[in-house]
Each structure stands twice: as structure tokens, then as C-alpha cells.
Scaffold this active site. Sequence first.
Site, PDB file in Angstrom:
ATOM      1  CB  THR A  52      -0.916  -0.118   1.256  1.00 51.80           C
ATOM      2  OG1 THR A  52      -1.642  -1.091   1.152  1.00 51.80           O
ATOM      3  CG2 THR A  52      -1.691   1.290   1.346  1.00 51.80           C
ATOM      4  NE  ARG A  95      -9.949  -6.196   3.340  1.00 53.71           N
ATOM      5  CZ  ARG A  95      -8.830  -5.428   3.239  1.00 53.71           C
ATOM      6  NH1 ARG A  95      -8.424  -4.927   2.312  1.00 53.71           N
ATOM      7  NH2 ARG A  95      -8.156  -5.315   4.349  1.00 53.71           N
ATOM      8  CB  VAL A  96     -14.454  -1.721   2.476  1.00 54.49           C
ATOM      9  CG1 VAL A  96     -14.078  -0.169   2.266  1.00 54.49           C
ATOM     10  CG2 VAL A  96     -15.644  -1.926   0.907  1.00 54.49           C
ATOM     11  N   GLY A  97     -11.299  -2.365   2.804  1.00 55.28           N
ATOM     12  CA  GLY A  97     -10.164  -2.467   4.157  1.00 55.28           C
ATOM     13  C   GLY A  97     -10.137  -0.900   4.447  1.00 55.28           C
ATOM     14  CG  ASP A  98      -6.696   0.412   6.574  1.00 55.42           C
ATOM     15  OD1 ASP A  98      -6.377  -0.319   5.677  1.00 55.42           O
ATOM     16  OD2 ASP A  98      -5.572   1.059   6.977  1.00 55.42           O
ATOM     17  CB  THR A 155       0.595   0.571   5.172  1.00 51.75           C
ATOM     18  OG1 THR A 155       0.646  -0.464   4.715  1.00 51.75           O
ATOM     19  CG2 THR A 155       1.810   0.945   5.881  1.00 51.75           C
ATOM     20  N   GLY A 156      -1.243  -1.756   6.899  1.00 50.87           N
ATOM     21  CA  GLY A 156      -1.173  -2.832   7.652  1.00 50.87           C
ATOM     22  C   GLY A 156      -2.517  -3.625   7.194  1.00 50.87           C
ATOM     23  N   GLY A 164      -5.961  -4.146   6.934  1.00 50.82           N
ATOM     24  CA  GLY A 164      -6.999  -3.090   7.479  1.00 50.82           C
ATOM     25  C   GLY A 164      -8.084  -3.151   8.530  1.00 50.82           C
TER      26      GLY A 164
HETATM   27  N1  ASP Z   1      -4.509  -1.397   4.554  1.00 47.18           N
HETATM   28  C1  ASP Z   1      -4.624  -2.158   3.582  1.00 47.18           C
HETATM   29  C2  ASP Z   1      -5.749  -2.903   3.497  1.00 47.18           C
HETATM   30  O1  ASP Z   1      -6.436  -3.784   4.417  1.00 47.18           O
HETATM   31  C3  ASP Z   1      -3.321  -3.298   2.973  1.00 47.18           C
HETATM   32  C4  ASP Z   1      -1.870  -2.657   3.382  1.00 47.18           C
HETATM   33  O2  ASP Z   1      -1.807  -1.803   3.952  1.00 47.18           O
HETATM   34  O3  ASP Z   1      -1.221  -3.170   2.827  1.00 47.18           O
HETATM   35  O4  ASP Z   1      -6.664  -2.998   2.149  1.00 47.18           O
END
Ligand code: ASP
Length: 323
Positions: free
Chosen positions: A191, A219-222, A241-242, A244
Site C-alpha cells: 500500500t 471487501r473494503v479495507g481501512d 498501512t497493515g 486493514g
Molecule cells: N491496509 C490495506 C488494506 O487492508 C493493506 C495494506 O496496507 O497493505 O487494504
Amino acid sequence: MAILVIHGGAGGDGPWLGKTPLDPGRIACMERVLKVVGAKLESGEIDCLEAATLAVELLEDEPLFNAGQGSVIGEDGSITMDASIMRGSDKAAGSVINVKKLRHPIRAANLILHQGWPVMLNSSAADDFGVKCGIEEVSQDWLKTELRQGQWEQWKRNKANPGATDEDDSVLDHDLEGRVATEFSDEGMGTVGAVALDITGNLAAATSTGGMTGKPVGRVGDTPIIGAGTWADDTIAVSCTGVGEAYIRTCAAHTLATNYQATDDLTHSADKILNEVAPLGGRGGLIAVTASGEFAMPFQTRLMYRGYWKNGEMGIGIGPKLE
Ligand code: ASP
């Protein structure tokens, strides 16, 4: 004073294993972004919002990061991308969810911010909005790279968790010098994000992603959620990032802002929110810059691609130390 901080994702478990053969390409991209956008920000040619947008656009154009071209591939074999942006001075925000055909999802988020209402658009409505506004329309084939296709096939073969292959460059190179082949990890990675303080003292934050390899349809992440993956007010700008889901459940970016405002201690506030995210299965990292000119780039994973530009000085890192 002008500050630009960028990230290219956090991920991995265990100790730092050294660079992969693809990392020099990622470093070169981060260096270019910091130099080009940092200089424009410092000269006053662009403000914090445009700096964050431009930095993320350039990172979206680098196929080695998980955003724009080179985004990871979802469960159904397609790429869907999320992005959001926020301006601190007036808390204006824009966000797109699950777009499939925009070269620069972050520009669509920026244009939604400028339009003023609504804040978020999803799926084909977001794609159509972007195309109507003149953002380059690209095909799924153009967005897909050999690396991501290989990770997705490996993910399918192993029936792994979503995100399990996102950090694994070895699908293309099985003989990595100086790097032990890694087991799958649950961490997503690649990300991209940027936070900026401009010479007028204003702040902005932007984040863009393809999400996680094998993510379920819808799916919806953060990343597109204001207050989870992205936040900016008149004291601080944050991009996360991580994994989500954990960042959503802790309202991570906004919680960091609240902690910082209560304590005036950026390092402590950043560590505190990462410690809240981790037990929920979301170890990762973030970048933040404050109106007083401090910045932080903490992470709890094996690595985080990151870099800063502050008044012409620059630093880039992947593992625990900067280069
Ligand atoms: N945060 C992002 C998600 O969950 C993924 C990432 O940061 O690598 O979609």
C-alpha cells in the site's frame, strides 16, 4: 518549513532479512518521489494536498507497489483498488472504493474532495466519476503484473489467507541472495501513502491500495475509510498501512490524532495506536507529520518502505534502519 513523508507499505513477521532483488527498484522510486514532490512543496509551487496527491500518483505508477498498476489480485482474479485523501485545514475529504479501471485512484479521491459532496463513491460509480473527470482509463490487464499474478496463483494453490503472499517477491526469484525463503505471513503489504506539511503550515494525508491478495469480492479495507487509514486536521496528518480490518476497528488514524492532541507526544501516540492495532491481528505501520514540524514513521512489522523529505534533507528505509 516543508515536510513530505511517504510509505510503500508495511509487512512481514520476524527479523529483518535484508533487501530482495526488487527492493532497489522500490528505493529508486521513493527517492524520485521525495526529490520531485519535495522540491515543489518546498518552493511553494504546490500545496500539501497536491503534494500528497502527486506523491501517491507517482507511487501508484510504480508496479512494485500495491496500488494502481501492480495492485494485488483478489479472490475472483480481478483487481479492485481503494484510495482516500484528506485536507487538514477544513477537514475536506474524498474517497473511492473498489475501483477497477482508473490509473490513479488517488486523483479520483482528490477530485471528489474538490467537488465537496459526497465524500465517498464506490465501485462503478467511482470509476465512472473518475473517467468523466478525465482520469486515464486502464484495463485490468494493464493493472496486472507478472509478480502479482504469480502471488495470486501461489495464494490459490496454497489456499492461504488473504494477504498471505503480498510480501513474497520470491515467486519470481527462488534464489534470493542474502534472503532466506520466507513462509507465508498474514500481513498485507505494498500500500502507498503520503503526508505533507506545506510552507503555509497546512497538512494533508493520502493513501492508496489494491488491498490484499485473495481478498473477497466487495471487501473494503481501512485505506478508503477516513479516520481509519487516512486522517488530517490542523495539527496532524496520518496515513496507515497493515491489515486493514484492525485499523478500521481502532479508527487508527483518527485515534492517533486524538492521542497526539491530548499529549503533544507524537512518538508515544504513534506507538500507542500501533499497540492497539496489533492484538486485533493488524500489525503494520503508519506515517505522520505534525503542524509543528515533527514526523514519525513507526512500524511493528519486519519492514516498512518509507522515506521523508524535510527542508531539502532526505532519508529512505525498508528495514529497522534508514539507508
Ligand atoms: N491496509 C490495506 C488494506 O487492508 C493493506 C495494506 O496496507 O497493505 O487494504
